[in-house]
Design a protein around this motif. Structure first.
Motif, PDB file in Angstrom:
ATOM      1  N   SER A  72      -1.936  -1.508  -1.423  1.00 15.68           N
ATOM      2  CA  SER A  72      -2.238  -0.563  -2.533  1.00 15.68           C
ATOM      3  C   SER A  72      -1.918   0.736  -1.878  1.00 15.68           C
ATOM      4  O   SER A  72      -1.118   1.654  -2.790  1.00 15.68           O
ATOM      5  CB  SER A  72      -3.491  -0.522  -2.913  1.00 15.68           C
ATOM      6  OG  SER A  72      -3.895  -1.964  -3.475  1.00 15.68           O
ATOM      7  N   LEU A  73      -1.831   1.122  -0.711  1.00 10.21           N
ATOM      8  CA  LEU A  73      -1.549   2.503  -0.262  1.00 10.21           C
ATOM      9  C   LEU A  73      -0.210   2.759   0.154  1.00 10.21           C
ATOM     10  O   LEU A  73       0.291   3.658  -0.352  1.00 10.21           O
ATOM     11  CB  LEU A  73      -2.368   2.732   0.885  1.00 10.21           C
ATOM     12  CG  LEU A  73      -2.488   4.216   1.517  1.00 10.21           C
ATOM     13  CD1 LEU A  73      -3.222   4.965   0.737  1.00 10.21           C
ATOM     14  CD2 LEU A  73      -3.321   4.091   2.830  1.00 10.21           C
ATOM     15  N   VAL A  74       0.522   1.593   0.690  1.00  7.73           N
ATOM     16  CA  VAL A  74       1.906   1.912   1.144  1.00  7.73           C
ATOM     17  C   VAL A  74       3.046   0.855   0.410  1.00  7.73           C
ATOM     18  O   VAL A  74       4.093   1.110   0.526  1.00  7.73           O
ATOM     19  CB  VAL A  74       1.960   1.566   2.583  1.00  7.73           C
ATOM     20  CG1 VAL A  74       1.169   2.862   3.453  1.00  7.73           C
ATOM     21  CG2 VAL A  74       1.496   0.131   2.966  1.00  7.73           C
ATOM     22  N   GLN A  75       2.476  -0.058  -0.223  1.00  6.41           N
ATOM     23  CA  GLN A  75       3.393  -1.151  -1.003  1.00  6.41           C
ATOM     24  C   GLN A  75       4.855  -1.268   0.065  1.00  6.41           C
ATOM     25  O   GLN A  75       5.757  -0.918  -0.332  1.00  6.41           O
ATOM     26  CB  GLN A  75       3.897  -0.435  -2.316  1.00  6.41           C
ATOM     27  CG  GLN A  75       2.943  -0.420  -3.250  1.00  6.41           C
ATOM     28  CD  GLN A  75       2.298  -1.935  -3.535  1.00  6.41           C
ATOM     29  OE1 GLN A  75       2.826  -2.704  -3.490  1.00  6.41           O
ATOM     30  NE2 GLN A  75       0.981  -2.084  -4.010  1.00  6.41           N
ATOM     31  N   PRO A  76       4.611  -1.990   1.194  1.00  6.00           N
ATOM     32  CA  PRO A  76       5.497  -2.122   2.023  1.00  6.00           C
ATOM     33  C   PRO A  76       6.742  -2.914   1.724  1.00  6.00           C
ATOM     34  O   PRO A  76       8.099  -2.687   2.198  1.00  6.00           O
ATOM     35  CB  PRO A  76       4.896  -2.707   3.401  1.00  6.00           C
ATOM     36  CG  PRO A  76       3.762  -3.337   2.602  1.00  6.00           C
ATOM     37  CD  PRO A  76       3.352  -2.822   1.392  1.00  6.00           C
ATOM     38  N   GLU A  77       6.636  -3.796   0.790  1.00  6.55           N
ATOM     39  CA  GLU A  77       7.693  -4.750   0.396  1.00  6.55           C
ATOM     40  C   GLU A  77       8.382  -4.485  -0.937  1.00  6.55           C
ATOM     41  O   GLU A  77       9.239  -4.961  -1.519  1.00  6.55           O
ATOM     42  CB  GLU A  77       7.103  -6.342   0.248  1.00  6.55           C
ATOM     43  CG  GLU A  77       6.605  -6.686   1.675  1.00  6.55           C
ATOM     44  CD  GLU A  77       5.962  -7.908   1.250  1.00  6.55           C
ATOM     45  OE1 GLU A  77       5.876  -8.437   0.249  1.00  6.55           O
ATOM     46  OE2 GLU A  77       5.510  -8.798   2.396  1.00  6.55           O
ATOM     47  N   PRO A  86       5.555   0.045 -12.065  1.00  6.45           N
ATOM     48  CA  PRO A  86       4.631   1.313 -12.087  1.00  6.45           C
ATOM     49  C   PRO A  86       3.252   0.983 -11.218  1.00  6.45           C
ATOM     50  O   PRO A  86       2.920  -0.076 -10.981  1.00  6.45           O
ATOM     51  CB  PRO A  86       4.179   1.570 -13.513  1.00  6.45           C
ATOM     52  CG  PRO A  86       4.267   0.434 -14.373  1.00  6.45           C
ATOM     53  CD  PRO A  86       5.369  -0.195 -13.433  1.00  6.45           C
ATOM     54  N   ALA A  87       2.506   2.119 -11.021  1.00  5.88           N
ATOM     55  CA  ALA A  87       1.340   1.887 -10.137  1.00  5.88           C
ATOM     56  C   ALA A  87       0.373   0.889 -10.796  1.00  5.88           C
ATOM     57  O   ALA A  87      -0.497   0.298 -10.105  1.00  5.88           O
ATOM     58  CB  ALA A  87       0.643   3.105  -9.799  1.00  5.88           C
ATOM     59  N   SER A  88       0.254   1.058 -12.441  1.00  5.28           N
ATOM     60  CA  SER A  88      -0.800   0.274 -13.058  1.00  5.28           C
ATOM     61  C   SER A  88      -0.395  -1.394 -12.859  1.00  5.28           C
ATOM     62  O   SER A  88      -1.512  -2.158 -13.143  1.00  5.28           O
ATOM     63  CB  SER A  88      -0.690   0.558 -14.418  1.00  5.28           C
ATOM     64  OG  SER A  88       0.780   0.286 -14.806  1.00  5.28           O
ATOM     65  N   LEU A  89       0.653  -1.696 -12.147  1.00  6.69           N
ATOM     66  CA  LEU A  89       1.020  -3.125 -12.012  1.00  6.69           C
ATOM     67  C   LEU A  89       0.895  -3.378 -10.416  1.00  6.69           C
ATOM     68  O   LEU A  89       0.490  -4.673 -10.097  1.00  6.69           O
ATOM     69  CB  LEU A  89       2.420  -3.384 -12.317  1.00  6.69           C
ATOM     70  CG  LEU A  89       2.811  -3.381 -13.945  1.00  6.69           C
ATOM     71  CD1 LEU A  89       4.021  -3.671 -14.209  1.00  6.69           C
ATOM     72  CD2 LEU A  89       1.648  -4.320 -14.865  1.00  6.69           C
ATOM     73  N   LEU A  90       1.088  -2.276  -9.680  1.00  2.00           N
ATOM     74  CA  LEU A  90       1.264  -2.679  -8.184  1.00  2.00           C
ATOM     75  C   LEU A  90      -0.333  -2.757  -7.672  1.00  2.00           C
ATOM     76  O   LEU A  90      -0.837  -3.301  -6.623  1.00  2.00           O
ATOM     77  CB  LEU A  90       1.954  -1.495  -7.555  1.00  2.00           C
ATOM     78  CG  LEU A  90       3.170  -1.671  -7.976  1.00  2.00           C
ATOM     79  CD1 LEU A  90       4.307  -0.687  -7.345  1.00  2.00           C
ATOM     80  CD2 LEU A  90       3.918  -3.156  -7.461  1.00  2.00           C
TER      81      LEU A  90
END
Length: 250
Positions: A72-77, A86-90
């Motif tokens: 949630s912090l870095v979304q590496p993929e 958007p962040a609301s989905l991630l």
């Protein structure tokens, strides 16, 4: 950290990158953005360390979510600029709920400690930091190696920065950095050389000042006043430690 991720998730930004920029109030790609995002990562690291110290059932339960919190912090993929994500989905609400639950457990277990300070007297701590910056600026290389003086100055400046942004990063970050600064000042005091009585006395008073400000901030003014009235051994020990350190440095 829960509050920060919640703000990112609830932002109306078109993509993950813009969500973080809005919450951190820093432009993407800037040194300030990197600095602030790194501080959030430090919050995650500290939370993980504290969870690992919990009793086994709680430790096992919450450690399952470490990868989710980190992602949630870095979304590496994923691309941070993907408008379709958007962040609301991630960041899922379930992930945030587990993080909030862990925060409640840690807050209860660590209440009144430096990890969960109950005081709010940040200005006293900030004033002590400013006093130390003046002292360090006036300390010669003959008294204290320049590399150590520069390192402590950078630490204190970072502590002041955290105090200024306590609303965003929380008071636990302030407490954590305060402990590091006090440790560095203790080390510096033991190797301080060539100081006269006046300079040594100023260091001693300033050291007691920042330790006292830290106690008030961590435990709250009421608890500290009660400790002083009761002749708390902890307070007496602090005074004795400073006396011993000052004597060894002479």
């Amino acid at each position: 950290m829960y509050e920060i991720l919640t703000r990112v998730r609830q932002s109306d930004a078109p993509h993950f990158r813009a969500g973080w920029s809005a919450v951190l109030e820093a432009e993407w790609g800037s040194d300030e953005f990197a600095r602030r995002h790194a501080e959030v990562a430090a919050l995650l690291s500290e939370s993980i360390a504290q969870i690992c110290a919990l009793p086994e059932p709680q430790r096992v339960r919450y450690s399952r979510y470490f990868p989710q919190w980190w992602a949630s912090l870095v979304q590496p993929e994923l691309s941070w600029s993907d408008t379709g994500r958007p962040a609301s989905l991630l960041i899922s609400q379930e992930t945030l709920d587990h993080l909030a639950s862990a925060a409640d457990v840690l807050g209860s277990a660590l209440q009144g400690t430096s990890a969960a300070p109950s005081g709010t007297h940040l200005e006293n701590l900030a004033e002590s930091c400013r006093s130390w910056l003046e002292i360090l600026a006036e300390t010669s290389e003959a008294e204290l190696p320049a590399t150590l003086r520069t390192a402590i100055t950078a630490q204190i400046n970072h502590l002041l920065w955290l105090i200024e942004h306590a609303e965003l990063f929380g008071t636990a970050s302030v407490s954590r950095e305060t402990n590091r600064v006090i440790g560095s000042l203790t080390q510096a005091t033991t190797i301080l050389t060539g100081t006269d009585v006046q300079t040594g006395g100023r260091w001693k008073r300033a050291f007691l000042g920042i330790v006292g400000a830290s106690i008030v901030f961590s435990a709250g003014a009421t608890q500290l006043q009660s400790a002083l009235e009761a002749g708390s051994g902890m307070v007496k020990e602090i005074v004795q430690v400073v006396d011993d350190v000052a004597t060894s440095a002479e």
